[in-house]
Write a protein that holds these residues in place. Structure first.
Motif, PDB file in Angstrom:
ATOM      1  N   PRO A  86      21.205 -15.023  38.919  1.00 32.11           N
ATOM      2  CA  PRO A  86      22.474 -15.251  38.211  1.00 32.11           C
ATOM      3  C   PRO A  86      23.647 -14.734  39.033  1.00 32.11           C
ATOM      4  O   PRO A  86      23.556 -13.681  39.667  1.00 32.11           O
ATOM      5  CB  PRO A  86      22.311 -14.438  36.918  1.00 32.11           C
ATOM      6  CG  PRO A  86      20.846 -14.187  36.789  1.00 32.11           C
ATOM      7  CD  PRO A  86      20.303 -14.138  38.177  1.00 32.11           C
ATOM      8  N   ASP A  93      23.864  -7.785  32.475  1.00 24.68           N
ATOM      9  CA  ASP A  93      23.785  -9.161  31.984  1.00 24.68           C
ATOM     10  C   ASP A  93      22.958 -10.027  32.928  1.00 24.68           C
ATOM     11  O   ASP A  93      22.145 -10.853  32.492  1.00 24.68           O
ATOM     12  CB  ASP A  93      25.183  -9.756  31.841  1.00 24.68           C
ATOM     13  CG  ASP A  93      25.947  -9.180  30.662  1.00 24.68           C
ATOM     14  OD1 ASP A  93      25.302  -8.604  29.763  1.00 24.68           O
ATOM     15  OD2 ASP A  93      27.194  -9.300  30.655  1.00 24.68           O
ATOM     16  N   ARG A  94      23.172  -9.847  34.227  1.00 31.14           N
ATOM     17  CA  ARG A  94      22.426 -10.646  35.202  1.00 31.14           C
ATOM     18  C   ARG A  94      20.952 -10.258  35.217  1.00 31.14           C
ATOM     19  O   ARG A  94      20.072 -11.116  35.356  1.00 31.14           O
ATOM     20  CB  ARG A  94      23.043 -10.482  36.592  1.00 31.14           C
ATOM     21  CG  ARG A  94      24.372 -11.211  36.735  1.00 31.14           C
ATOM     22  CD  ARG A  94      24.976 -11.061  38.115  1.00 31.14           C
ATOM     23  NE  ARG A  94      25.528  -9.735  38.315  1.00 31.14           N
ATOM     24  CZ  ARG A  94      25.244  -8.943  39.336  1.00 31.14           C
ATOM     25  NH1 ARG A  94      24.389  -9.334  40.267  1.00 31.14           N
ATOM     26  NH2 ARG A  94      25.807  -7.760  39.446  1.00 31.14           N
ATOM     27  N   LEU A  96      19.240  -9.048  32.635  1.00 31.91           N
ATOM     28  CA  LEU A  96      18.667  -9.618  31.417  1.00 31.91           C
ATOM     29  C   LEU A  96      18.439 -11.114  31.586  1.00 31.91           C
ATOM     30  O   LEU A  96      17.363 -11.636  31.265  1.00 31.91           O
ATOM     31  CB  LEU A  96      19.595  -9.351  30.236  1.00 31.91           C
ATOM     32  CG  LEU A  96      19.193  -9.976  28.896  1.00 31.91           C
ATOM     33  CD1 LEU A  96      17.857  -9.418  28.431  1.00 31.91           C
ATOM     34  CD2 LEU A  96      20.271  -9.728  27.841  1.00 31.91           C
ATOM     35  N   SER A  97      19.435 -11.810  32.122  1.00 34.27           N
ATOM     36  CA  SER A  97      19.333 -13.257  32.295  1.00 34.27           C
ATOM     37  C   SER A  97      18.176 -13.623  33.214  1.00 34.27           C
ATOM     38  O   SER A  97      17.402 -14.550  32.925  1.00 34.27           O
ATOM     39  CB  SER A  97      20.653 -13.798  32.856  1.00 34.27           C
ATOM     40  OG  SER A  97      20.556 -15.184  33.116  1.00 34.27           O
ATOM     41  N   TYR A  98      18.035 -12.876  34.304  1.00 33.45           N
ATOM     42  CA  TYR A  98      16.990 -13.221  35.269  1.00 33.45           C
ATOM     43  C   TYR A  98      15.594 -12.942  34.721  1.00 33.45           C
ATOM     44  O   TYR A  98      14.688 -13.780  34.842  1.00 33.45           O
ATOM     45  CB  TYR A  98      17.191 -12.462  36.580  1.00 33.45           C
ATOM     46  CG  TYR A  98      16.157 -12.854  37.607  1.00 33.45           C
ATOM     47  CD1 TYR A  98      16.319 -13.998  38.374  1.00 33.45           C
ATOM     48  CD2 TYR A  98      14.990 -12.110  37.770  1.00 33.45           C
ATOM     49  CE1 TYR A  98      15.356 -14.393  39.290  1.00 33.45           C
ATOM     50  CE2 TYR A  98      14.028 -12.497  38.680  1.00 33.45           C
ATOM     51  CZ  TYR A  98      14.213 -13.632  39.435  1.00 33.45           C
ATOM     52  OH  TYR A  98      13.244 -14.022  40.332  1.00 33.45           O
ATOM     53  N   VAL A 100      14.585 -12.711  31.632  1.00 32.41           N
ATOM     54  CA  VAL A 100      14.290 -13.661  30.557  1.00 32.41           C
ATOM     55  C   VAL A 100      13.936 -15.031  31.141  1.00 32.41           C
ATOM     56  O   VAL A 100      12.995 -15.693  30.686  1.00 32.41           O
ATOM     57  CB  VAL A 100      15.484 -13.759  29.588  1.00 32.41           C
ATOM     58  CG1 VAL A 100      15.338 -14.961  28.660  1.00 32.41           C
ATOM     59  CG2 VAL A 100      15.603 -12.479  28.769  1.00 32.41           C
ATOM     60  N   ALA A 101      14.680 -15.458  32.159  1.00 37.03           N
ATOM     61  CA  ALA A 101      14.387 -16.751  32.786  1.00 37.03           C
ATOM     62  C   ALA A 101      13.019 -16.746  33.458  1.00 37.03           C
ATOM     63  O   ALA A 101      12.281 -17.741  33.406  1.00 37.03           O
ATOM     64  CB  ALA A 101      15.474 -17.096  33.803  1.00 37.03           C
ATOM     65  N   PRO A 186      10.413 -15.122  26.505  1.00 30.26           N
ATOM     66  CA  PRO A 186      11.777 -14.629  26.722  1.00 30.26           C
ATOM     67  C   PRO A 186      12.199 -13.529  25.759  1.00 30.26           C
ATOM     68  O   PRO A 186      12.853 -12.566  26.161  1.00 30.26           O
ATOM     69  CB  PRO A 186      12.628 -15.891  26.537  1.00 30.26           C
ATOM     70  CG  PRO A 186      11.702 -17.028  26.800  1.00 30.26           C
ATOM     71  CD  PRO A 186      10.364 -16.584  26.320  1.00 30.26           C
ATOM     72  N   ALA A 190      13.432  -9.743  26.833  1.00 34.27           N
ATOM     73  CA  ALA A 190      14.717  -9.152  26.455  1.00 34.27           C
ATOM     74  C   ALA A 190      14.507  -7.834  25.714  1.00 34.27           C
ATOM     75  O   ALA A 190      15.235  -6.860  25.937  1.00 34.27           O
ATOM     76  CB  ALA A 190      15.505 -10.134  25.585  1.00 34.27           C
TER      77      ALA A 190
END
Length: 204
Positions: A86, A93-94, A96-98, A100-101, A186, A190
């Motif tokens: 991300p 945030d990045r 978490l995003s990564y 989860v992805a 996911p 998280a």
């Protein structure tokens, strides 16, 4: 995006992987996809690949040493590439995003093939080393770099062990993939980050 994260992104895209001609590669991808549909990773044998693709065994072995190497080339073509790094937002945030992805990708259609690939390599050290380099090293480098960014931003304690935190975030994803035990997907990824931060968040 920090230099460490950019380096991690590069690690996810090995540039020195040999490739056959496009015609041979496309035939192998199409045949592998059919075999994956028929029986998952373990249906991918060199003999079956030769029959379905029309590519000679000599040509297959010229470009791939074993079915694990074929699978590593083909999985991204059949199921789409793994998640990228991300680029926007805070380090947390990045992160978490990564994560989860990554959980979504591993738990998606590619999951059964990846599980077979990882299981098959446990008694084959050379294949396992290849899988670590080409499949596992990228996510680990990325998460470690994002955790380091979170430390730099003051969200995670400065004395946190980056490798341990990385393992705490990623290892459960692959454990659930291989065993079917424990929370996966996911939402679980998280939740792990939220629970982890209780222990590693910097004290105010």
């Amino acid at each position: 995006m920090t230099r460490d994260v950019r380096a991690a992104l590069s690690a996810q895209r090995p540039a020195d992987v040999r490739r056959p001609s496009r015609q041979v590669y496309d035939r192998v991808v199409a045949a592998s996809a059919q075999l994956f549909d028929q029986g998952g990773y373990f249906a991918l044998t060199v003999d079956a690949l030769v029959v379905l693709s029309g590519v000679s065994k000599k040509t297959v072995y010229r470009w791939w040493n074993n079915r694990a190497e074929v699978a590593l080339d083909v999985i991204g073509e059949v199921y789409g590439p793994p998640p990228g790094v991300p680029g926007d937002g805070s380090a947390l945030d990045r992160l978490l995003s990564y994560v989860v992805a990554e959980a979504r990708y591993v738990g998606g259609p590619a999951g059964p093939v990846l599980a077979g690939l990882l299981a098959d390599c446990q008694q084959r050290p050379a294949q396992l080393a290849t899988v670590r380099d080409r499949f596992l090293a990228g996510p680990r480098s990325t998460v470690r770099a994002l955790v380091a960014d979170a430390v730099d931003e003051g969200v995670i304690a400065a004395d946190s062990d980056l490798d341990v935190v990385t393992s705490m975030l990623l290892d459960p994803i692959y454990h659930a993939l291989l065993t079917g035990e424990g929370p996966a997907g996911p939402d679980a990824a998280a939740a792990r980050i939220r629970h982890l931060l209780v222990g590693v968040r910097r004290e105010s």
